[in-house]
Write an enzyme that holds these catalytic residues in place. Structure first.
Site, PDB file in Angstrom:
ATOM      1  N   GLY A 165     -84.584  78.821  32.693  1.00 34.56           N
ATOM      2  CA  GLY A 165     -86.045  78.379  32.334  1.00 34.56           C
ATOM      3  C   GLY A 165     -86.541  78.657  32.629  1.00 34.56           C
ATOM      4  O   GLY A 165     -86.394  77.146  33.376  1.00 34.56           O
ATOM      5  N   HIS A 214     -90.751  77.642  37.471  1.00 36.87           N
ATOM      6  CA  HIS A 214     -91.402  77.179  38.223  1.00 36.87           C
ATOM      7  C   HIS A 214     -91.301  77.743  39.758  1.00 36.87           C
ATOM      8  O   HIS A 214     -90.893  78.932  39.477  1.00 36.87           O
ATOM      9  CB  HIS A 214     -91.193  75.382  38.609  1.00 36.87           C
ATOM     10  CG  HIS A 214     -89.472  76.072  38.733  1.00 36.87           C
ATOM     11  ND1 HIS A 214     -89.468  75.576  40.324  1.00 36.87           N
ATOM     12  CD2 HIS A 214     -89.174  75.405  38.558  1.00 36.87           C
ATOM     13  CE1 HIS A 214     -88.162  75.443  40.551  1.00 36.87           C
ATOM     14  NE2 HIS A 214     -87.380  75.048  39.189  1.00 36.87           N
ATOM     15  N   HIS A 267     -88.438  79.069  41.461  1.00 37.28           N
ATOM     16  CA  HIS A 267     -87.860  80.259  40.147  1.00 37.28           C
ATOM     17  C   HIS A 267     -88.336  81.319  41.062  1.00 37.28           C
ATOM     18  O   HIS A 267     -88.128  82.939  41.109  1.00 37.28           O
ATOM     19  CB  HIS A 267     -87.874  80.834  38.881  1.00 37.28           C
ATOM     20  CG  HIS A 267     -86.584  79.476  37.923  1.00 37.28           C
ATOM     21  ND1 HIS A 267     -87.610  78.560  37.592  1.00 37.28           N
ATOM     22  CD2 HIS A 267     -85.616  78.923  38.307  1.00 37.28           C
ATOM     23  CE1 HIS A 267     -86.732  77.483  37.262  1.00 37.28           C
ATOM     24  NE2 HIS A 267     -85.286  78.010  37.976  1.00 37.28           N
ATOM     25  N   GLN A 292     -72.321  73.957  30.441  1.00 37.90           N
ATOM     26  CA  GLN A 292     -72.511  73.413  31.458  1.00 37.90           C
ATOM     27  C   GLN A 292     -73.202  71.753  31.731  1.00 37.90           C
ATOM     28  O   GLN A 292     -73.358  71.227  32.166  1.00 37.90           O
ATOM     29  CB  GLN A 292     -73.592  73.983  33.000  1.00 37.90           C
ATOM     30  CG  GLN A 292     -74.677  74.144  32.422  1.00 37.90           C
ATOM     31  CD  GLN A 292     -75.599  75.555  33.309  1.00 37.90           C
ATOM     32  OE1 GLN A 292     -75.302  76.906  33.008  1.00 37.90           O
ATOM     33  NE2 GLN A 292     -76.310  74.592  34.578  1.00 37.90           N
ATOM     34  N   GLY A 296     -80.833  79.221  44.587  1.00 37.81           N
ATOM     35  CA  GLY A 296     -81.488  78.338  45.589  1.00 37.81           C
ATOM     36  C   GLY A 296     -80.641  77.397  46.420  1.00 37.81           C
ATOM     37  O   GLY A 296     -79.518  77.186  45.909  1.00 37.81           O
ATOM     38  N   LYS A 349     -81.809  74.703  46.719  1.00 45.82           N
ATOM     39  CA  LYS A 349     -81.616  73.220  46.265  1.00 45.82           C
ATOM     40  C   LYS A 349     -80.446  73.096  45.420  1.00 45.82           C
ATOM     41  O   LYS A 349     -80.252  71.734  45.372  1.00 45.82           O
ATOM     42  CB  LYS A 349     -82.712  72.828  45.104  1.00 45.82           C
ATOM     43  CG  LYS A 349     -83.278  71.430  44.424  1.00 45.82           C
ATOM     44  CD  LYS A 349     -84.101  71.548  43.493  1.00 45.82           C
ATOM     45  CE  LYS A 349     -83.331  70.703  42.939  1.00 45.82           C
ATOM     46  NZ  LYS A 349     -83.287  70.945  41.029  1.00 45.82           N
ATOM     47  N   GLN A 376     -74.150  74.400  43.163  1.00 41.13           N
ATOM     48  CA  GLN A 376     -73.525  75.456  42.742  1.00 41.13           C
ATOM     49  C   GLN A 376     -73.775  76.298  43.891  1.00 41.13           C
ATOM     50  O   GLN A 376     -72.818  77.726  43.516  1.00 41.13           O
ATOM     51  CB  GLN A 376     -75.254  75.647  42.519  1.00 41.13           C
ATOM     52  CG  GLN A 376     -75.415  76.606  40.880  1.00 41.13           C
ATOM     53  CD  GLN A 376     -76.175  76.611  40.236  1.00 41.13           C
ATOM     54  OE1 GLN A 376     -76.289  76.237  39.033  1.00 41.13           O
ATOM     55  NE2 GLN A 376     -77.381  77.679  40.426  1.00 41.13           N
ATOM     56  N   VAL A 400     -87.896  74.915  47.197  1.00 38.98           N
ATOM     57  CA  VAL A 400     -89.667  75.083  47.113  1.00 38.98           C
ATOM     58  C   VAL A 400     -90.476  73.410  46.796  1.00 38.98           C
ATOM     59  O   VAL A 400     -89.637  73.520  46.173  1.00 38.98           O
ATOM     60  CB  VAL A 400     -90.388  76.442  46.746  1.00 38.98           C
ATOM     61  CG1 VAL A 400     -91.770  75.813  45.961  1.00 38.98           C
ATOM     62  CG2 VAL A 400     -89.731  77.657  46.554  1.00 38.98           C
ATOM     63  N   SER A 447     -87.875  71.270  40.337  1.00 37.44           N
ATOM     64  CA  SER A 447     -87.128  71.250  38.781  1.00 37.44           C
ATOM     65  C   SER A 447     -87.628  71.414  37.942  1.00 37.44           C
ATOM     66  O   SER A 447     -88.577  71.175  37.528  1.00 37.44           O
ATOM     67  CB  SER A 447     -86.276  70.118  39.417  1.00 37.44           C
ATOM     68  OG  SER A 447     -85.373  69.977  38.224  1.00 37.44           O
TER      69      SER A 447
HETATM   70  O1  PAF Z   1     -79.183  76.424  38.326  1.00 37.83           O
HETATM   71  C1  PAF Z   1     -79.360  76.847  37.357  1.00 37.83           C
HETATM   72  O2  PAF Z   1     -80.205  77.681  36.616  1.00 37.83           O
HETATM   73  C2  PAF Z   1     -78.354  77.595  36.678  1.00 37.83           C
HETATM   74  O3  PAF Z   1     -76.806  76.430  36.814  1.00 37.83           O
HETATM   75  C3  PAF Z   1     -78.166  78.968  36.332  1.00 37.83           C
HETATM   76  C4  PAF Z   1     -77.387  79.444  37.738  1.00 37.83           C
HETATM   77  C5  PAF Z   1     -78.343  79.853  35.947  1.00 37.83           C
HETATM   78  C6  PAF Z   1     -75.717  79.442  35.578  1.00 37.83           C
HETATM   79  O4  PAF Z   1     -76.570  78.987  34.324  1.00 37.83           O
END
Ligand code: PAF
Length: 280
Positions: free
Chosen positions: A31, A34, A37, A61, A147, A149, A153, A176, A185
């Site tokens: 959420g 920006h 996303h 996380q 992404g 960025k 991940q 972006v 971010s």
């Molecule tokens: O990149 C993120 O926003 C998060 O790490 C994700 C992939 C939604 C997992 O919670």
């Protein structure tokens, strides 16, 4: 755009869509959306009949001293942006629904996750892998858009999908950037206005590395020192600057194959990351 809160309902909808022959593309987010996303949502539309966006600030996380409580949230704004970007379903589960009482099943990647952000944020990728595996089981997408960025991940989740045979294809979307080059971010919101100006140093330091690389520099220490000099000319504190093999994420000394240069920099209220690939 449909808003679905229950994982069971989302799973049911996904099954119906699959039965009717629709391709589903999925954009997982936390959420506070920006332009970065929104570019993922637009790309997802190109691959599918139905775009599902999830918004879930995943507690698993975040480390004990990280910004879980302060993480910016604005559902009304996110909902509007998702609708405008063309999402078909917004999946917005609660923490109680995603982590039932007594939740005791976790997923860990044990190689790529041990370096870079994984070293600075123990447990982070275990939380990311677990929630993304759950989301994939719920949304059952054909495509998942992530992404570039979040370079580590992206590589960790590609490994998860490969090693655990998830039936999803990962699509990587370019970072972006704001007009001055700062990567978009949700955490940029934490920067003071003076820090916001300085934060462009991440991008500038990567540009410096790219220019040196283009001029023939192949020594990792020299490239990292040049990046560090740009960051240290600001109030930003280097968390890490690493040059790693693009596939294994192991440190490299001399650049002979594509290498990822990745950095994390702390400002008073935000830790920012950025990266680029240097390919001979
Ligand atoms: O990149 C993120 O926003 C998060 O790490 C994700 C992939 C939604 C997992 O919670």
């Amino acid at each position: 755009m449909k808003i679905i809160e229950s994982p069971e309902e989302m799973q049911k909808q996904a099954r119906l869509l699959i039965q009717s022959g629709e391709y589903i593309a999925f954009v997982p987010t936390m959420g506070f959306l920006h332009e970065g996303h929104l570019s993922l949502i637009r790309l997802a539309k190109e691959y599918s009949d139905t775009v599902v966006v999830s918004i879930f600030v995943n507690p698993a996380q975040f480390g004990p001293n990280e910004d879980l409580d302060a993480y910016p949230r604005d559902f009304a704004r996110d909902e509007k942006l998702c609708r405008e970007a063309g999402a078909d379903i917004l999946f917005y589960p609660t923490s109680q629904n995603m982590y039932l009482d007594g939740h005791s099943m976790w997923l860990s990647e044990e190689s790529l996750s041990t370096v870079l952000c994984g070293a600075s944020r123990p447990g982070h990728f275990r939380g990311v892998c677990t929630i993304v595996a759950k989301l994939l089981n719920i949304v059952q997408p054909d495509f998942m858009v992530l992404g570039e960025k979040d370079a580590q991940q992206l590589r960790v989740l590609r490994r998860m999908v490969r090693d655990l045979n998830f039936a999803v294809k990962i699509i990587a979307a370019p970072t972006v950037r704001a007009a001055d080059g700062l990567a978009m971010s949700s955490r940029n919101k934490y920067l003071t206005s003076a820090e916001r100006k300085e934060a462009v140093c991440l991008f500038q330091s990567l540009e410096k590395a790219k220019a040196l690389f283009a001029a023939g520099e192949r020594d990792a220490e020299t490239l990292k020192a040049a990046v560090r000099a740009v960051i240290e000319a600001t109030s930003g504190k280097v968390d890490y600057i690493e040059l790693v093999d693009d596939e294994t994420l192991q440190s490299v000394q001399t650049l002979e194959k594509p290498a990822l240069i990745a950095l994390a920099v702390k400002f008073s209220g935000a830790r920012l990351i950025d990266n680029t690939v240097l390919a001979p």
